[in-house]
Design a protein around this motif. Structure first.
Motif, PDB file in Angstrom:
ATOM      1  N   CYS A  40       0.854  -1.190   0.000  1.00  0.00           N
ATOM      2  CA  CYS A  40       0.000   0.000   0.000  1.00  0.00           C
ATOM      3  C   CYS A  40       0.891   1.243   0.000  1.00  0.00           C
ATOM      4  O   CYS A  40       2.043   1.193   0.396  1.00  0.00           O
ATOM      5  CB  CYS A  40      -0.877  -0.068   1.253  1.00  0.00           C
ATOM      6  SG  CYS A  40      -1.880   1.357   1.625  1.00  0.00           S
ATOM      7  N   THR A  42       0.917   3.571   1.962  1.00  0.00           N
ATOM      8  CA  THR A  42       1.358   3.883   3.324  1.00  0.00           C
ATOM      9  C   THR A  42       2.679   3.199   3.656  1.00  0.00           C
ATOM     10  O   THR A  42       3.473   3.718   4.440  1.00  0.00           O
ATOM     11  CB  THR A  42       0.252   3.491   4.322  1.00  0.00           C
ATOM     12  OG1 THR A  42      -0.943   4.170   3.925  1.00  0.00           O
ATOM     13  CG2 THR A  42       0.599   3.882   5.735  1.00  0.00           C
ATOM     14  N   HIS A  61       1.086  -4.018   5.975  1.00  0.00           N
ATOM     15  CA  HIS A  61      -0.101  -3.868   6.827  1.00  0.00           C
ATOM     16  C   HIS A  61      -1.392  -4.313   6.153  1.00  0.00           C
ATOM     17  O   HIS A  61      -2.465  -3.853   6.518  1.00  0.00           O
ATOM     18  CB  HIS A  61      -0.210  -2.415   7.289  1.00  0.00           C
ATOM     19  CG  HIS A  61      -0.455  -1.452   6.175  1.00  0.00           C
ATOM     20  ND1 HIS A  61       0.510  -1.049   5.312  1.00  0.00           N
ATOM     21  CD2 HIS A  61      -1.581  -0.824   5.768  1.00  0.00           C
ATOM     22  CE1 HIS A  61       0.011  -0.212   4.448  1.00  0.00           C
ATOM     23  NE2 HIS A  61      -1.271  -0.060   4.696  1.00  0.00           N
ATOM     24  N   GLU A  62      -1.264  -5.167   5.161  1.00  0.00           N
ATOM     25  CA  GLU A  62      -2.474  -5.716   4.531  1.00  0.00           C
ATOM     26  C   GLU A  62      -2.319  -7.232   4.447  1.00  0.00           C
ATOM     27  O   GLU A  62      -2.365  -7.828   3.380  1.00  0.00           O
ATOM     28  CB  GLU A  62      -2.664  -5.119   3.131  1.00  0.00           C
ATOM     29  CG  GLU A  62      -2.983  -3.634   3.155  1.00  0.00           C
ATOM     30  CD  GLU A  62      -3.288  -3.051   1.788  1.00  0.00           C
ATOM     31  OE1 GLU A  62      -3.833  -1.932   1.744  1.00  0.00           O
ATOM     32  OE2 GLU A  62      -2.981  -3.688   0.759  1.00  0.00           O
ATOM     33  N   CYS A 173      -7.091  -2.717   4.607  1.00  0.00           N
ATOM     34  CA  CYS A 173      -6.760  -1.282   4.516  1.00  0.00           C
ATOM     35  C   CYS A 173      -7.313  -0.648   3.252  1.00  0.00           C
ATOM     36  O   CYS A 173      -8.360  -0.030   3.261  1.00  0.00           O
ATOM     37  CB  CYS A 173      -5.249  -1.093   4.620  1.00  0.00           C
ATOM     38  SG  CYS A 173      -4.762   0.637   4.556  1.00  0.00           S
ATOM     39  N   GLY A 174      -6.611  -0.802   2.129  1.00  0.00           N
ATOM     40  CA  GLY A 174      -6.952  -0.030   0.929  1.00  0.00           C
ATOM     41  C   GLY A 174      -8.371  -0.263   0.428  1.00  0.00           C
ATOM     42  O   GLY A 174      -9.107   0.689   0.110  1.00  0.00           O
TER      43      GLY A 174
HETATM   44 ZN   LIG Z   1      -2.806   0.830   3.595  1.00  0.00          ZN
END
Ligand SMILES: [Zn+2]
Ligand SMILES: [Zn+2]
Length: 374
Positions: A40, A42, A61-62, A173-174
């Motif tokens: 991502c 981020t 983080h995904e 997340c996304g």
């Molecule tokens: Zn993210």
């Protein structure tokens, strides 16, 4: 236990694989064997120092994977469960208590503190280098650019075993960020119009979500024709290439006037200021995309008096436990084909994945690990 992880040493340093020691799960924690992890923006923003994670650290983080071990008091998940690792939250603050986990008052520490948020070892990292030094982990409660993650049991969502586990990490997340902006923040009513600036993973997820609402006009705007074609296949009623025409003039023409909801998924300040011109009376501007730290924008004061709202949303608002199962049910019914956004890569191909996401060739890269998902 030993794990393989990508470590970012300092600001702007590359992702380098390293063998680390990971603590066993303590109270409230679980060990997840990572199967897939999305990449991502981020992650790159953190690599470049725009997020306050102390470096060196493990990002990612995904993540999705299989529960391998559970901490002493964990009852909400079982060993062998398939899980998506959602955003962690304290569970005790004012906003957590009212079910707004995305706005946990400790969300900064929970996502990018680099250490455990809760439990007897709160404030400590569970990640250790071969030389005995500690480094940051627990990134978004998972640091999933690694073969294993130490997650909070309260933050993961169990998913059915008939769903392709390696693909569902981006729902953490996304994908939920885009879909939640429609379902939790915009909530368009029958006959309303939705305009989405930026047809990347977040924007396309918003388009797929908008197709599941009674909004009758869904306009996608991007600079890449390939993304606009996909936007149309996924639910956009109209598309605008803002490199070729004035997007606001086109919106007014297509929609017969300004829009009810305008979503900015770009985080580009000049785009946000331009997009505001497309928001109608009683209309809402929804800010989703991450702009550079300390960025600010200005609005026409008189126009905002027309009952306009400008609202930001983090992670799609709501909770992982609400959004992820709903999106997976829509996926199963063929109403939210998020897998069409994903291209998979081997764990060793992180640099290629980042490069192809940067050029727009790939919308949502997912790195595969430990590919035996069962
Ligand atoms: Zn993210
Ligand atoms: Zn909280």
């Amino acid at each position: 236990m030993q794990i393989d992880a990508y470590v970012v040493e300092t600001k702007n340093a590359p992702f380098v694989q390293e063998t680390l020691e990971l603590d066993a799960p303590g109270p409230g924690e679980i060990l997840v064997r990572v199967v897939g992890t999305g990449v991502c923006h981020t992650d790159m923003n953190t690599q470049s120092g725009d997020m306050p994670l102390p470096l060196p650290g493990v990002l990612g983080h995904e993540g999705s994977g299989v529960v391998e071990k559970i901490g002493p008091d964990v009852t909400s998940v079982q060993i062998g469960d398939h899980v998506v690792m959602g955003w962690p939250f304290c569970g005790e603050c004012r906003n957590c208590v009212r079910g707004e986990h995305r706005y946990c008052e400790r969300i900064g520490e929970a996502l990018v503190g680099g250490h455990r948020l809760k439990g007897p070892k709160a404030g400590e990292s569970g990640y250790t280098r071969q030389d005995g030094s500690k480094l940051s982990g627990h990134f978004f409660g998972q640091s999933s650019f690694a073969t294993y993650s130490l997650a909070l049991a309260s933050a993961v969502v169990v998913v059915d075993k008939d769903i392709p586990l390696e693909l569902v990490g981006p729902l953490a997340c996304g994908i939920t960020t885009g879909a939640g902006a429609i379902f939790n923040t915009a909530k368009p009513q029958a006959g309303e119009s939705v305009v989405i600036f930026g047809a990347g993973a977040v924007g396309l997820a918003a388009i797929m979500a908008a197709k599941n609402t009674p909004a009758t006009r869904i306009i996608a705007i991007d600079l890449h024709d390939s993304r606009l074609e996909l936007a149309k296949e996924l639910g956009a009623t109209d598309t605008i290439n803002s490199g070729a025409v004035d997007p606001v003039e086109e919106i007014l023409r297509i929609n017969g006037g300004p829009a009810d909801y305008v979503l900015d998924c770009t985080g580009v300040i000049s785009v946000i200021e331009k997009a505001m011109e497309a928001v109608g009376m009683l209309g809402t501007m929804i800010l989703i995309g991450g702009a550079p730290v300390d960025a600010s924008f200005s609005l026409d004061h008189f126009r905002t008096l027309w009952g306009q709202r400008v609202v930001g949303t983090l992670g799609g608002s709501g909770t992982s436990a609400q959004l992820i199962p709903a999106l997976l049910e829509l996926y199963k019914q063929g109403r939210f084909p998020f897998d069409r956004l994903i291209k998979t890569y081997g764990f060793n191909q992180i640099d290629t994945a980042i490069e192809e996401a940067g050029t727009g060739a790939t919308i949502k890269p997912v790195l595969l690990l430990n590919t035996d998902a069962n």
